[in-house]
Design an enzyme around this catalytic site. Structure first.
Site, mmCIF file in Angstrom:
data_model
loop_
_atom_site.group_PDB
_atom_site.id
_atom_site.type_symbol
_atom_site.label_atom_id
_atom_site.label_comp_id
_atom_site.label_asym_id
_atom_site.label_seq_id
_atom_site.Cartn_x
_atom_site.Cartn_y
_atom_site.Cartn_z
ATOM 1 N N SER A 1 0.927 -1.242 -0.234
ATOM 2 C CA SER A 1 -0.032 -0.078 -0.006
ATOM 3 C C SER A 1 0.696 1.084 -0.017
ATOM 4 C CB SER A 1 -0.893 -0.005 1.243
ATOM 5 O OG SER A 1 -1.709 1.157 1.347
ATOM 6 N N TYR B 1 -4.864 7.909 -6.911
ATOM 7 C CA TYR B 1 -3.935 6.869 -6.202
ATOM 8 C C TYR B 1 -4.249 6.275 -4.740
ATOM 9 C CZ TYR B 1 0.889 5.100 -4.518
ATOM 10 O OH TYR B 1 1.593 4.673 -3.666
ATOM 11 N N LYS C 1 -5.025 2.496 -2.683
ATOM 12 C CA LYS C 1 -4.234 2.124 -1.707
ATOM 13 C C LYS C 1 -4.683 1.881 -0.477
ATOM 14 C CE LYS C 1 -0.271 1.694 -4.157
ATOM 15 N NZ LYS C 1 0.581 0.538 -4.351
HETATM 16 N N1 LIG Z 1 8.218 5.340 -4.133
HETATM 17 C C1 LIG Z 1 7.474 5.906 -3.234
HETATM 18 O O1 LIG Z 1 7.549 6.790 -2.873
HETATM 19 C C2 LIG Z 1 6.314 4.772 -2.712
HETATM 20 C C3 LIG Z 1 5.918 5.131 -1.549
HETATM 21 C C4 LIG Z 1 4.477 4.417 -1.157
HETATM 22 C C5 LIG Z 1 4.320 3.328 -1.792
HETATM 23 N N2 LIG Z 1 5.030 3.044 -2.866
HETATM 24 C C6 LIG Z 1 4.207 1.843 -3.725
HETATM 25 O O2 LIG Z 1 5.449 0.914 -3.900
HETATM 26 C C7 LIG Z 1 5.239 0.348 -5.300
HETATM 27 C C8 LIG Z 1 6.737 0.252 -6.081
HETATM 28 O O3 LIG Z 1 6.886 1.865 -6.063
HETATM 29 P P1 LIG Z 1 8.278 2.574 -6.945
HETATM 30 O O4 LIG Z 1 8.206 3.760 -6.501
HETATM 31 O O5 LIG Z 1 9.018 1.400 -6.446
HETATM 32 O O6 LIG Z 1 7.806 2.235 -8.258
HETATM 33 P P2 LIG Z 1 8.684 1.940 -9.719
HETATM 34 O O7 LIG Z 1 10.365 2.317 -9.467
HETATM 35 O O8 LIG Z 1 8.066 3.092 -10.718
HETATM 36 O O9 LIG Z 1 8.546 0.440 -10.191
HETATM 37 C C9 LIG Z 1 7.286 0.284 -10.556
HETATM 38 C C10 LIG Z 1 7.313 -1.431 -11.035
HETATM 39 O O10 LIG Z 1 6.061 -1.830 -11.139
HETATM 40 C C11 LIG Z 1 5.999 -2.497 -12.457
HETATM 41 N N3 LIG Z 1 4.719 -2.421 -12.999
HETATM 42 C C12 LIG Z 1 3.834 -1.362 -13.218
HETATM 43 N N4 LIG Z 1 2.960 -1.621 -13.742
HETATM 44 C C13 LIG Z 1 2.930 -3.003 -13.857
HETATM 45 C C14 LIG Z 1 1.980 -3.971 -14.681
HETATM 46 N N5 LIG Z 1 0.614 -3.417 -14.965
HETATM 47 N N6 LIG Z 1 2.190 -5.230 -14.492
HETATM 48 C C15 LIG Z 1 3.403 -5.617 -14.015
HETATM 49 N N7 LIG Z 1 4.402 -4.713 -13.332
HETATM 50 C C16 LIG Z 1 4.018 -3.593 -13.312
HETATM 51 C C17 LIG Z 1 7.184 -1.641 -13.114
HETATM 52 O O11 LIG Z 1 7.548 -2.455 -14.301
HETATM 53 P P3 LIG Z 1 7.023 -2.327 -15.857
HETATM 54 O O12 LIG Z 1 6.668 -0.715 -16.140
HETATM 55 O O13 LIG Z 1 8.035 -2.623 -16.643
HETATM 56 O O14 LIG Z 1 5.925 -3.288 -16.000
HETATM 57 C C18 LIG Z 1 8.143 -1.755 -11.983
HETATM 58 O O15 LIG Z 1 8.940 -2.692 -12.089
HETATM 59 C C19 LIG Z 1 4.132 0.889 -5.916
HETATM 60 O O16 LIG Z 1 2.887 -0.070 -5.600
HETATM 61 C C20 LIG Z 1 3.922 2.110 -5.206
HETATM 62 O O17 LIG Z 1 2.612 2.532 -5.236
HETATM 63 C C21 LIG Z 1 5.956 3.646 -3.584
#
Ligand SMILES: NC(=O)c1ccc[n+]([C@@H]2O[C@H](COP(=O)([O-])OP(=O)(O)OC[C@H]3O[C@@H](n4cnc5c(N)ncnc54)[C@H](OP(=O)(O)O)[C@@H]3O)[C@@H](O)[C@H]2O)c1
Length: 353
Positions: free
Chosen positions: A192, A206, A210
């Site tokens: 989340s 978003y 979540k």
């Molecule tokens: N970074 C933050 O500040 C933060 C904070 C709280 C929560 N989160 C959550 O943590 C998770 C990871 O975030 P992140 O910041 O690490 O993101 P990221 O660097 O953009 O990585 C996202 C990953 O998800 C994959 N993805 C996206 N859509 C997809 C789909 N339809 N099918 C399969 N794979 C998919 C992407 O690869 P492809 O595009 O190649 O598919 C990539 O591997 C997310 O759920 C985000 O909401 C992030």
């Protein structure tokens, strides 16, 4: 500022009373909490194996950011098999190399699957589970694929709302539906966000997706409460990932200000902690980060399962204090938004003068 000072002074007598009563409530409730926490369904007593050589970690969104950090941490811990899932094949191969470099003696698999497609997930699950000649492994599944598109509510195109529901919400649920029936033991972690506990300015497409993950996780938890599969929800704070950099391109000023108050975490710290919590003998339902994460999780616990006696004691004794704190934070946000709006209005009027 004046609001905060007046609010603080007015709150002092009540807060001081709480400082005295909270420990008394915590102590008096301890026997009941011990009874309630330990009389949970028998799953609670069936601890998971901690042997990494008998484990498999599957991470959707494993080619980037938090998901990739979980996979790298799993490799470093000697988890027998690490599977990453995402769409883009090039990025998957790069991530696979990085994971293999972290530990070349384990099996690393990279599968190109869109989590929005249940039939592709079912095929991937079949490939992972039925083509494995070794005895069944304890599987730890992380549903991390996701993305955010920050923007003012009225400026978010309708298709962005649909996309967010499909990727963040349904994508995680379809993943769990494809893999859980094949798992004999282990955990499912829904990734989340802090924005899945608080409705954040500029994150209208978003945040709700979540929030929804928590609802799904509560339902799945209660359905699996007699099975050796634990359900978790993780609430990462802002984390320095490629996804976060992408978000910053459209983030409204107010969203940036709110997010600055909480700081920026490193993906390896968040991924490492998520893995650590999942690999526990009794993985906790909530995975939060730092004091702020604990405060918000305590405040919003509602009907969630409780994992430790300490958490239960804290929830029954300090929940009202956390509500108090939340009202101050909310007030601070109102002030920031008001000041920015006035500043913008003044700028416009001075340009017209
Ligand atoms: N970074 C933050 O500040 C933060 C904070 C709280 C929560 N989160 C959550 O943590 C998770 C990871 O975030 P992140 O910041 O690490 O993101 P990221 O660097 O953009 O990585 C996202 C990953 O998800 C994959 N993805 C996206 N859509 C997809 C789909 N339809 N099918 C399969 N794979 C998919 C992407 O690869 P492809 O595009 O190649 O598919 C990539 O591997 C997310 O759920 C985000 O909401 C992030």
């Amino acid at each position: 500022m004046i609001n905060l000072i007046v609010g603080g002074i007015l709150s002092l007598p009540g807060l001081l009373l709480h400082v005295v009563t909270a420990p008394v409530i915590a102590l008096l409730s301890a026997p009941a909490m011990i009874f309630l926490v330990y009389s949970k369904p028998k799953q609670a007593k069936k601890a998971l194996s901690t042997d990494p050589s008998l484990k498999r970690v599957i991470v959707t969104g494993g080619s980037s950011g938090i998901g990739k950090s979980i996979a790298v941490a799993a490799a470093k811990q000697g988890i027998a098999e690490v599977v990453i899932i995402a769409r883009n094949k090039e990025r998957l191969e790069e991530a696979k190399k990085e994971i293999t470099q972290a530990n070349s003696s384990i099996v690393v698999k990279a599968l190109s699957v869109d989590v929005e497609r249940p039939e592709s997930l079912a095929e991937a699950a079949k490939e992972i589970f039925t083509k494995d000649p070794t005895p069944p492994k304890t599987t730890h599944l992380f549903c991390c694929a996701g993305a955010a598109y920050p923007q003012y509510f009225q400026d978010i195109p309708p298709e962005e709302f649909s996309k967010a529901v499909h990727t963040n919400q349904l994508g995680s649920i379809f993943t769990a539906q494809a893999f859980v029936p094949l798992m004999t033991s282990g955990s499912v972690t829904f990734c989340s966000s802090g924005a899945g506990q608080i409705g954040v300015f500029g994150l209208a497409s978003y945040s709700p997706t979540k929030f929804a993950l928590r609802g799904y996780a509560e339902c799945l938890h209660i359905e699996l409460c007699e099975s050796p599969i634990y359900v978790q929800v993780a609430y990462p704070p802002d984390t320095d990932t490629p996804g976060f950099a992408e978000e910053n391109k459209t983030k409204p000023y107010e969203t940036k200000k709110i997010s600055e108050m909480a700081g920026l975490a490193k993906p390896e710290d968040i991924g490492g902690s998520m893995l650590k919590e999942a690999l526990k003998e009794n993985p906790p339902f909530n995975v939060y980060f730092g004091l702020e994460g604990w405060l918000v999780t305590t405040l919003t616990c509602g009907f969630q399962p409780v994992s430790t006696v300490l958490d239960a004691m804290a929830q029954v004794s300090v929940m009202s204090v956390t509500r108090w704190i939340s009202l101050f934070v909310l007030n601070d946000w109102y002030n920031m938004i008001r000041t920015y709006k006035r500043g913008k209005a003044n700028n416009v009027s001075s340009k017209h003068d």
